[in-house]
Design an enzyme around this catalytic site. Structure first.
Site, short mmCIF file in Angstrom:
data_model
loop_
_atom_site.label_atom_id
_atom_site.label_comp_id
_atom_site.label_asym_id
_atom_site.label_seq_id
_atom_site.Cartn_x
_atom_site.Cartn_y
_atom_site.Cartn_z
N GLU A 270 -10.04 -1.46 5.24
CA GLU A 270 -8.91 -1.82 6.10
C GLU A 270 -9.35 -1.85 7.55
OE1 GLU A 270 -5.49 0.78 5.89
OE2 GLU A 270 -4.23 -0.76 6.79
N SER B 205 4.36 -1.49 4.14
CA SER B 205 4.59 -2.85 4.61
C SER B 205 4.98 -3.79 3.47
CB SER B 205 3.33 -3.40 5.29
OG SER B 205 2.94 -2.57 6.34
N GLN C 134 0.83 -1.21 0.00
CA GLN C 134 0.00 0.00 0.00
C GLN C 134 0.86 1.25 0.00
OE1 GLN C 134 -1.96 1.67 3.73
NE2 GLN C 134 -3.72 0.67 2.81
N GLY C 135 0.74 2.08 -1.01
CA GLY C 135 1.55 3.30 -1.10
C GLY C 135 0.74 4.53 -0.74
N GLU D 14 -5.46 7.91 17.44
CA GLU D 14 -5.97 9.28 17.51
C GLU D 14 -6.93 9.55 16.33
OE1 GLU D 14 -2.73 8.41 17.95
OE2 GLU D 14 -2.84 8.68 20.12
#
Lengths: 394, 379
Positions: free
Chosen positions: B244, B164, B129-130, B362
Site C-alpha cells: 500500500e 473505504s 480493506q477490513g 506519524e
C-alpha cells in the site's frame, strides 16, 4: 501565570467570564446544527444581544458600553471557541461599520444607527469586495454619481459576510471617472431599497451559517445624509481610510482565529489523554507532545501579538503594522492548529460526527476574509522596510 | 538503480497511450480523488476498470497465470504514467489489485488466486480493506474482531472502521483474531453479502461518505477463505501494507505534478499570479522522483524499505501544502466553491484524509525512524 503582557483588569476578567460561560453553555452545543443547516444562528444572536454584547464598542452616549478593540477581542475569542458563526454575528457589530459611523459619521447617522446597534435591533454588514476587487480593494468599480439633490449607486458587491440577515450596509464606492485609490468613499444603505436586486448567496467551505452575499445596485437612490465618506475625485483620503477602518475588523478576525484554534487544541488535548494505542495514552508519545507544544505556542504567540495590536487602538483604529502581524499570525495559527488537531484525532477528526472537521473548514476562511495572509505579508513588509510597492501592474 | 523503461514496457506504454486517447471519455478526465456523488464516482471508476481489463491493460506486471502480461514492474510504472498524463481516474479496484493481490499471490492458495484475482481484475468484485477498528487504528496490532472456530471455518464478530467504499464492495480482506490461538491474528476473505454484515457510511469533511463502518455479527467465513496460516495474519498484513505504501498510492502521488499543472493553468486563467507555486513545484518533483525510485527498487526485486514511507509523507503532506497555497492565492473563489472551483475545494478537504489513511504521517515517521536505527518509542 499572569505577566504584565497578559494582565487583565477586573472588568475585563468579568467580561471574559461572561463570554466564556455563554460560549460553552449556550453556543457550543448547537454550533454543529447551525453549520449543517447553513442558517443564520438567530437564537444565538438574540442571546448575545440580550447579554449586551452588541453594545460593547458603541459609545456610551449612544447607549453602548464604550469599550475598545481590546475588549472586543477578548469577547470574540471566547465566543469563537464555542461557535464561530455566533462570534461572527457580533464581530460585524462591534468591529464593523458601526465603528466607522462612530468615528466619522454625522451626528444624524450616529443617532439613527448606533442606539439600534447597541440594542441589537439593527445588524450591519460591510460591502467592500467586488468580483474584480478582492485583495486589490482599490480596484472597486461601484460608482456613486450625483443625481438631483442626491446620488445614484451602481455596481456589484460580493462576499458580503452576513448579508442575508443584515439590515444595513456600509457600501464602499467611488466617484465617477476615477480609478485606483483616487476618489473612494462610502455610503450607508438599508436593505431592500429601490434598485437593489434580491441578495444572492454562495455556498462556502466554512462559516456556513453566516452566508456570503452578492448584492447588485442599479440606480439605487442615495440621499446626501447617507454619505459617510464623500468620494471626491482627486482625493485619496477615502482609500487611506479604507485601509485603516479594516483594522478593528482584522483584530476581531484574529481573535476569532485564536478562539477557534484554542477550541481545536482543547479537544485534541482531551483526546490524546484519552485515546489508548500501543497500550498507553497517545499523549505519552513524543510525536503528539511536540505537536501539542507547537500548537499551544502558536496560539499564545498569536494572542500576544493580537493584544499588542488591540492596545494600539487610537481613536478606534489599531495600528496597521501591529494589526497585520497579529492577523497573519492568528490566521496561520488557526489553520496549523486545526489541521494538526484533526491529524491527532485521526479518522475521528475527519468525520462530521465530531467538531474538528468544522474547525478546519472554518479556519481557512478566516485567513481570507478581511485581507488574505498574502496581502498581510505585503503590508508588514511595507511597514518594516518603508518601501511600499504597488502590486498593481503599471 | 535503473529508472528507465525496458523495451517491452515502452511498447506497452505506447499502445496503452493510444488506446486511452481513443477510449477515455472526456468527462472522466481530471476528476479529483473522492469527488462528488459517491455512487456515480464509484460507477465511473468501476466502468473504467472494466474497460481497462477488457482491453488487457490492467496489472501488466502480474504473471500471465494470474491475468497479467508477465511484464516487469516498469510496465506498471508505464501504466501509471499514461493514466496520469491523460488525467484518467484510478480503476476502482486499485486498492485490491495493488495491496491485497500481491499478498494473495505470496501467501494464498492456487484455488484462492483462481477464484479471486480474475473477478478482481474484471471489476466484477470490488474489494475493500477490513483493517482499522475503533480501538485499533495506528495500533493495528490491537485489533479485537474475533473469529471463533466453527467447523472448518469461523464465525466472526466485531467492528471495522475507515473502510473505504465498503458500501459498494463484494469482498473484503479482513484481519481477525482467532480465539484459542496464541496471538491469533489471521487474514481472511469476507463475503460482504453474508448475513450479519452491516455497512454504515460515515459522512466526512468533504460531505461525502466513502469511508464506512462495517459491523460484523456472527458472520461465517469459510475455511478456504483463510489467507496464509492461522495466526500468521500479521505477516500477511505487513506484506500488504508495505505494498500500500509503495505501489498502492503511486498513481495519486504521481498525480501531484499533473494537478499542479492544472492548478497553474487555472490560476493564470483567473488572472492570478502563480509564482507562489514554485515551492509546490519543487515538492512535486521530489515526490515524483521518490515514487519512481520505489517502483524501480521493487522492479529489481528488492524491498523499498524506508523509501515507501518517505514517499507517503512527501506526497500526502506535499499535496496538502500545494492545495493550501492555492487557497492563499485564489482566496474566496476557492472557499466559496464558485466558478469551477468546487472540485478544488473538495480536493483540499479530501487531502486532510491523506495524512491519515494508509498509515498516518506519524506512523510513517516511526517507520522511517526505525529504518534509521533510532530507538523505539514503544517501550
Amino acid at each position: 501565570m499572569t505577566t504584565p503582557l497578559d494582565q487583565l483588569t477586573d472588568a475585563q476578567t468579568e467580561l471574559v467570564a461572561l463570554a466564556r460561560r455563554i460560549a460553552q453553555e449556550e453556543l457550543r452545543p448547537r454550533a454543529a446544527e447551525w453549520d449543517r443547516r447553513a442558517e443564520f444562528p438567530e437564537e444565538q444572536f438574540q442571546l448575545l444581544r440580550k447579554a449586551g454584547l452588541t453594545a460593547l464598542t458603541v459609545p456610551v452616549e449612544y447607549g453602548g458600553r464604550g469599550l475598545g478593540t481590546f475588549e472586543a477581542c477578548l469577547v470574540l475569542e471566547e465566543l469563537a471557541a464555542g461557535c464561530l458563526a455566533s462570534a461572527m454575528t457580533i464581530q460585524m457589530q462591534v468591529n464593523g461599520p458601526p465603528r466607522v459611523i462612530a468615528r466619522i459619521g454625522t451626528d444624524q447617522q450616529r443617532e439613527e444607527y448606533l442606539p439600534r446597534v447597541a440594542d441589537g435591533s439593527v445588524c450591519f454588514s460591510i460591502a467592500m469586495t467586488e468580483p474584480q476587487a478582492g485583495s486589490d480593494g482599490t480596484a472597486l468599480q461601484t460608482t456613486l454619481s450625483p443625481h438631483g439633490d442626491g446620488f445614484l449607486l451602481n455596481g456589484e458587491k460580493c462576499h458580503i459576510t452576513g448579508a442575508l440577515r443584515s439590515d444595513a450596509f456600509l457600501v464602499f464606492c467611488r466617484a465617477p471617472d476615477t480609478t485606483g485609490p483616487d476618489g473612494i468613499g462610502a455610503v450607508l444603505i438599508d436593505r431592500d431599497v429601490e434598485g437593489m436586486a434580491p441578495i444572492e448567496t454562495e455556498e462556502k467551505m466554512g462559516g456556513r451559517a453566516i452566508a456570503e452575499g452578492i448584492m447588485r445596485f442599479t440606480d439605487v437612490p442615495v440621499r446626501a445624509d447617507q454619505v459617510v465618506l464623500m468620494p471626491r475625485k482627486g482625493s485619496r483620503d477615502g482609500a487611506r481610510f479604507l485601509v485603516r477602518q479594516f483594522n478593528p475588523e482584522r483584530c476581531g478576525n484574529a481573535a476569532m482565529a485564536v478562539g477557534l484554534a484554542r477550541a481545536a487544541l482543547e479537544d485534541a488535548v482531551a483526546y490524546v489523554k484519552e485515546r489508548q494505542q500501543f497500550g498507553r495514552a497517545i499523549v505519552e508519545f513524543q510525536g503528539p507532545q511536540w505537536k501539542i507544544a507547537d500548537m499551544a505556542t502558536a496560539i499564545d504567540g498569536a494572542r500576544l501579538l493580537l493584544w499588542r495590536a488591540a492596545r494600539t487602538d487610537v481613536e478606534g483604529f489599531p495600528g496597521i503594522r501591529e494589526t497585520a502581524m497579529a492577523k497573519l499570525a492568528a490566521n496561520e495559527a488557526a489553520v496549523m492548529v486545526t489541521s494538526e488537531a484533526l491529524q491527532l484525532l485521526g479518522h475521528k477528526g475527519y468525520l462530521t460526527r465530531y467538531p474538528m472537521e468544522r474547525y478546519v473548514r472554518d479556519a481557512f476562511g478566516l485567513g481570507i476574509g478581511g485581507g488574505t495572509t498574502g496581502i498581510l505579508r505585503n503590508m508588514v513588509a511595507g511597514e518594516v522596510t518603508g518601501v511600499r510597492v504597488s502590486q498593481r501592474r503599471s | 538503480m535503473d529508472l528507465s523503461l525496458s523495451g517491452a514496457a515502452l511498447d506497452y506504454r505506447d499502445e496503452l497511450r493510444d488506446w486511452v486517447a481513443a477510449t477515455l471519455p472526456v468527462g472522466w478526465r481530471d476528476v479529483p480523488v473522492g469527488i462528488g456523488d459517491d455512487a456515480a464516482y464509484v460507477a465511473m471508476r468501476r466502468d473504467w476498470g472494466t474497460m481497462l481489463h477488457e482491453g488487457g491493460w490492467l496489472a501488466p506486471h502480474w504473471p500471465a497465470a494470474c491475468g497479467g502480461r508477465g511484464l516487469g514492474v516498469d510496465a506498471q510504472l508505464a501504466f501509471l504514467d499514461v493514466l496520469v498524463a491523460a488525467g484518467a481516474p484510478e480503476p476502482m479496484n486499485t486498492n485490491g489489485m495493488s495491496i491485497f493481490a500481491p499478498a494473495l499471490m505470496a501467501f494464498g492458495t492456487d484455488d484462492q488466486r483462481a477464484r479471486y484475482l480474475g473477478p478482481m481484475l474484471a471489476h466484477d468484485d470490488i474489494w475493500c480493506q477490513g483493517f482499522s477498528e475503533p480501538g485499533a487504528g495506528s495500533d493495528l496490532g490491537g485489533l479485537t474482531t474475533r473469529a471463533i472456530p466453527d467447523g472448518d471455518g469461523f464465525v466472526v464478530s466485531g467492528q471495522k472502521v475507515w473502510t473505504s467504499y465498503a458500501l459498494f464492495a463484494q469482498r473484503c480482506y479482513l484481519m481477525v483474531r482467532v480465539t484459542g490461538v496464541p496471538d491469533g491474528v489471521t487474514m481472511v476473505v469476507l463475503h460482504m453479502d453474508r448475513p450479519g454484515v452491516t455497512v454504515r457510511p460515515l459522512r466526512n469533511l468533504t460531505g461525502s461518505s466513502e469511508f464506512c463502518e462495517v459491523f460484523l455479527d456472527d458472520v461465517t467465513v469459510d475455511a478456504d477463505d483463510i489467507v496464509g496460516e492461522i495466526g500468521d495474519g500479521w505477516r500477511v498484513a505487513t506484506y500488504a501494507l508495505a505494498r500500500e505504501r509503495s505501489t498502492g498510492l503511486a498513481q495519486r502521488a504521481l498525480q501531484l505534478s499533473r494537478e499542479l499543472e492544472l492548478m497553474n493553468a487555472r490560476l493564470h486563467a483567473g488572472g492570478h499570479d502563480g509564482a507562489a507555486l514554485v515551492g509546490a513545484f519543487v515538492r512535486s518533483r521530489a515526490v515524483d522522483s521518490t515514487v519512481r525510485r520505489v517502483l524501480a527498487t521493487i522492479a529489481e526485486g528488492a524491498e523499498p524499505g524506508m523509501l515507501a514511507p518517505v514517499a507517503k509523507v512527501l506526497w500526502s503532506e506535499g499535496h496538502q501544502a500545494q492545495l493550501a497555497t492555492l487557497v492563499e492565492i485564489a482566496g474566496p473563489e476557492v472557499t466559496a466553491a464558485g466558478d469551477g472551483w468546487a472540485d478544488w475545494l473538495r480536493a483540499l478537504l479530501f487531502s486532510r484524509a491523506e495524512t491519515i489513511y494508509g498509515g498516518t504521517s506519524e506512523i510513517q515517521r516511526n517507520l522511517i525512524a526505525k529504518s534509521l536505527g533510532l530507538p523505539s518509542d514503544r517501550g
